[in-house]
Motif scaffolding. Structure first.
Motif, mmCIF file in Angstrom:
data_model
loop_
_atom_site.group_PDB
_atom_site.id
_atom_site.type_symbol
_atom_site.label_atom_id
_atom_site.label_comp_id
_atom_site.label_asym_id
_atom_site.label_seq_id
_atom_site.Cartn_x
_atom_site.Cartn_y
_atom_site.Cartn_z
ATOM 1 N N LYS A 217 0.847 -1.205 0.000
ATOM 2 C CA LYS A 217 0.000 0.000 0.000
ATOM 3 C C LYS A 217 0.881 1.253 0.000
ATOM 4 C CE LYS A 217 -4.054 2.059 2.142
ATOM 5 N NZ LYS A 217 -4.305 2.874 0.981
ATOM 6 N N ASN A 218 1.976 1.203 0.778
ATOM 7 C CA ASN A 218 2.930 2.326 0.793
ATOM 8 C C ASN A 218 3.519 2.582 -0.582
ATOM 9 O OD1 ASN A 218 2.654 2.887 3.446
ATOM 10 N ND2 ASN A 218 4.437 1.713 4.119
ATOM 11 N N LYS A 219 3.548 1.546 -1.417
ATOM 12 C CA LYS A 219 4.105 1.680 -2.769
ATOM 13 C C LYS A 219 3.004 1.881 -3.806
ATOM 14 C CE LYS A 219 8.376 0.471 -1.528
ATOM 15 N NZ LYS A 219 9.497 1.398 -1.597
ATOM 16 N N GLY A 220 1.778 2.157 -3.341
ATOM 17 C CA GLY A 220 0.683 2.497 -4.266
ATOM 18 C C GLY A 220 -0.150 1.327 -4.748
ATOM 19 N N ILE A 221 0.027 0.146 -4.128
ATOM 20 C CA ILE A 221 -0.775 -1.018 -4.556
ATOM 21 C C ILE A 221 -1.838 -1.324 -3.511
ATOM 22 C CG2 ILE A 221 -0.710 -3.503 -5.044
ATOM 23 C CD1 ILE A 221 1.947 -2.988 -6.410
ATOM 24 N N ASN A 222 -3.091 -1.118 -3.884
ATOM 25 C CA ASN A 222 -4.193 -1.396 -2.958
ATOM 26 C C ASN A 222 -4.505 -2.887 -2.924
ATOM 27 O OD1 ASN A 222 -4.852 1.164 -1.956
ATOM 28 N ND2 ASN A 222 -5.930 1.648 -3.855
ATOM 29 N N SER A 223 -4.931 -3.324 -1.740
ATOM 30 C CA SER A 223 -5.362 -4.714 -1.609
ATOM 31 C C SER A 223 -6.650 -4.737 -0.810
ATOM 32 C CB SER A 223 -4.293 -5.532 -0.882
ATOM 33 O OG SER A 223 -4.281 -5.173 0.488
ATOM 34 N N HIS A 224 -7.169 -5.936 -0.600
ATOM 35 C CA HIS A 224 -8.394 -6.070 0.192
ATOM 36 C C HIS A 224 -8.146 -5.821 1.679
ATOM 37 C CE1 HIS A 224 -7.936 -10.657 1.249
ATOM 38 N NE2 HIS A 224 -6.799 -10.022 1.348
ATOM 39 N N PHE A 225 -6.885 -5.742 2.084
ATOM 40 C CA PHE A 225 -6.526 -5.629 3.506
ATOM 41 C C PHE A 225 -6.973 -4.296 4.109
ATOM 42 C CE2 PHE A 225 -3.399 -4.178 6.681
ATOM 43 C CZ PHE A 225 -3.559 -5.170 7.641
ATOM 44 N N ILE A 226 -7.633 -4.368 5.242
ATOM 45 C CA ILE A 226 -7.990 -3.151 5.984
ATOM 46 C C ILE A 226 -7.145 -3.057 7.243
ATOM 47 C CG2 ILE A 226 -9.820 -1.854 7.166
ATOM 48 C CD1 ILE A 226 -11.818 -3.245 5.258
ATOM 49 N N GLU A 227 -7.283 -4.054 8.126
ATOM 50 C CA GLU A 227 -6.409 -4.058 9.299
ATOM 51 C C GLU A 227 -6.353 -5.428 9.961
ATOM 52 O OE1 GLU A 227 -9.718 -1.976 12.238
ATOM 53 O OE2 GLU A 227 -7.597 -1.651 12.597
ATOM 54 N N LYS A 228 -5.247 -5.637 10.691
ATOM 55 C CA LYS A 228 -5.076 -6.860 11.475
ATOM 56 C C LYS A 228 -5.819 -6.622 12.778
ATOM 57 C CE LYS A 228 -1.187 -9.608 13.284
ATOM 58 N NZ LYS A 228 -0.845 -9.284 14.670
ATOM 59 N N ILE A 229 -6.764 -7.504 13.109
ATOM 60 C CA ILE A 229 -7.577 -7.218 14.288
ATOM 61 C C ILE A 229 -7.299 -8.157 15.452
ATOM 62 C CG2 ILE A 229 -9.461 -6.036 13.084
ATOM 63 C CD1 ILE A 229 -11.019 -8.670 13.221
ATOM 64 N N SER A 230 -6.559 -9.232 15.205
ATOM 65 C CA SER A 230 -6.123 -10.092 16.314
ATOM 66 C C SER A 230 -4.949 -10.919 15.791
ATOM 67 C CB SER A 230 -7.265 -11.012 16.774
ATOM 68 O OG SER A 230 -7.436 -12.066 15.837
ATOM 69 N N GLU A 231 -4.417 -11.776 16.633
ATOM 70 C CA GLU A 231 -3.249 -12.577 16.242
ATOM 71 C C GLU A 231 -3.485 -13.371 14.955
ATOM 72 O OE1 GLU A 231 -0.132 -12.858 17.620
ATOM 73 O OE2 GLU A 231 -0.783 -11.128 18.785
ATOM 74 N N ARG A 232 -4.734 -13.850 14.790
ATOM 75 C CA ARG A 232 -5.014 -14.718 13.636
ATOM 76 C C ARG A 232 -6.037 -14.153 12.670
ATOM 77 N NH1 ARG A 232 -3.743 -20.249 14.234
ATOM 78 N NH2 ARG A 232 -2.472 -20.579 16.070
ATOM 79 N N GLU A 233 -6.455 -12.922 12.902
ATOM 80 C CA GLU A 233 -7.559 -12.394 12.086
ATOM 81 C C GLU A 233 -7.215 -11.063 11.443
ATOM 82 O OE1 GLU A 233 -11.362 -13.868 14.756
ATOM 83 O OE2 GLU A 233 -10.073 -12.266 15.465
ATOM 84 N N MET A 234 -7.654 -10.924 10.204
ATOM 85 C CA MET A 234 -7.580 -9.611 9.562
ATOM 86 C C MET A 234 -8.945 -9.251 8.971
ATOM 87 S SD MET A 234 -5.674 -10.039 5.850
ATOM 88 C CE MET A 234 -4.041 -10.395 6.416
ATOM 89 N N LEU A 235 -9.177 -7.950 8.884
ATOM 90 C CA LEU A 235 -10.408 -7.439 8.293
ATOM 91 C C LEU A 235 -10.088 -7.034 6.861
ATOM 92 C CD1 LEU A 235 -13.312 -6.655 9.234
ATOM 93 C CD2 LEU A 235 -12.428 -4.341 9.506
ATOM 94 N N THR A 236 -10.940 -7.454 5.940
ATOM 95 C CA THR A 236 -10.684 -7.137 4.527
ATOM 96 C C THR A 236 -11.974 -6.681 3.849
ATOM 97 O OG1 THR A 236 -11.268 -9.292 3.597
ATOM 98 C CG2 THR A 236 -9.016 -9.058 4.426
ATOM 99 N N TYR A 237 -11.828 -6.132 2.667
ATOM 100 C CA TYR A 237 -12.988 -5.892 1.813
ATOM 101 C C TYR A 237 -13.426 -7.223 1.194
ATOM 102 C CZ TYR A 237 -11.765 -1.074 2.368
ATOM 103 O OH TYR A 237 -11.492 0.122 2.928
ATOM 104 N N HIS A 238 -14.704 -7.311 0.911
ATOM 105 C CA HIS A 238 -15.239 -8.513 0.262
ATOM 106 C C HIS A 238 -15.199 -8.295 -1.250
ATOM 107 C CE1 HIS A 238 -18.626 -11.774 0.388
ATOM 108 N NE2 HIS A 238 -17.649 -12.069 -0.446
ATOM 109 N N LEU A 239 -14.295 -8.953 -1.910
ATOM 110 C CA LEU A 239 -14.145 -8.771 -3.357
ATOM 111 C C LEU A 239 -14.877 -9.872 -4.109
ATOM 112 C CD1 LEU A 239 -10.326 -7.951 -3.735
ATOM 113 C CD2 LEU A 239 -12.149 -6.502 -2.879
#
Ligand code: C5P
Length: 257
Positions: free
Chosen positions: A84-106
């Motif tokens: 993302k820092n290099k301009g590439i968007n992904s479904h990733f929003i944020e890491k919400i726990s040790e084993r879980e991340m929140l993403t967009y539904h593509l």
């Protein structure tokens, strides 16, 4: 609007995750996906849970890599942030726990994009080249996602012929994949690791082609630059030992993001 101009994290920043509303919509070999049932403000979101289960050779070999779910969630989150820092968007929003991340539904393209810099694995076998031979330029393979068929390799003419996806979207994904190859190869090279090959998946979010799935040692081949030792899932596939240590090393390298 171009995906690169979307203010992704500002748009749906979740105040709180209500676990009572989580509904499992998919369980794969390494991950479980949940949607937020009945929550209108989260209808475009998914929660991804990373498992410790490890499989190889299209599910023929099964095992567990202790804490892999934690390692892969950390690595994938970090690499999505780096991109993302290099301009590439992904479904990733944020890491919400040790084993879980929140993403967009593509809406996923049913294709695996495999990028290769060095001969290894199935390509070394298919082309009769020694593992370790560097290609003159990167190779990109498109494979149709189907466990039943063993993810057969396809070419661009299959996309329209079999109504797999809009060829223009696959072409965009391929461009992004090659860009990602440059970024990741440089990042890992700076950290004494060679990016041999990796697999990416893409989907559509508001009609934009966007990187999805995961980027982890499950889906990449990574070799130590000095010793050529494998630092990825091949340690599990080929019973090389020190599997957890390999994943931990990649967690350390990527943790600055
Ligand atoms: O097995 P093969 O040599 O074709 O794999 C190429 C790369 O793609 C490897 O990094 C492997 O981890 C990844 N891959 C994957 N999922 C698949 C097939 C390949 O992550 N289903």
């Amino acid at each position: 609007m171009e995906a690169s101009k979307l203010k992704l994290t500002d748009e749906f920043m979740p105040a709180k995750i209500n676990r009572d509303n989580l509904k499992k919509i998919y369980e794969g070999k390494a991950k479980i996906l949940y949607e937020f049932s009945g929550e209108e403000d989260k209808k475009d979101l998914l929660l991804t849970y990373f498992k410790d289960d490890a499989t190889a050779f299209n599910g023929q070999k099964k095992g567990t890599i202790v804490k892999k779910g934690e390692y892969n969630n950390a690595i994938s989150s970090s690499l999505f942030k780096l991109l993302k820092n290099k301009g590439i968007n992904s479904h990733f929003i944020e890491k919400i726990s040790e084993r879980e991340m929140l993403t967009y539904h593509l809406k996923m393209l049913p294709i695996e994009f495999i990028v290769r810099n060095i001969a290894a694995g199935s390509l070394a076998k298919k082309m009769g080249v020694e593992e370790g031979v560097k290609f003159l330029s990167p190779v990109v393979e498109l494979c149709f996602k189907s466990d039943e068929l063993g993810d057969p390799m396809i070419n661009k003419t299959y996309l329209k012929a079999f109504d797999i996806c809009d060829p223009a979207n696959a072409a965009k994904a391929e461009d992004i994949a090659l860009n990602i190859n440059e970024i990741l190869s440089k990042f890992f090279d700076d950290n004494n690791i060679i990016v041999v090959d990796f697999k990416l998946e893409f989907g559509l979010y508001k009609n934009e082609v966007m990187l999805a799935d995961e980027i982890t040692p499950d889906s990449m081949r990574l070799w130590d630059k000095q010793t050529m030792e494998k630092v990825d899932k091949d340690r599990f596939r080929r019973d090389l030992g020190k599997v957890e240590e390999a994943y931990q090393r990649i967690v350390e390298i990527t943790s600055k993001y």
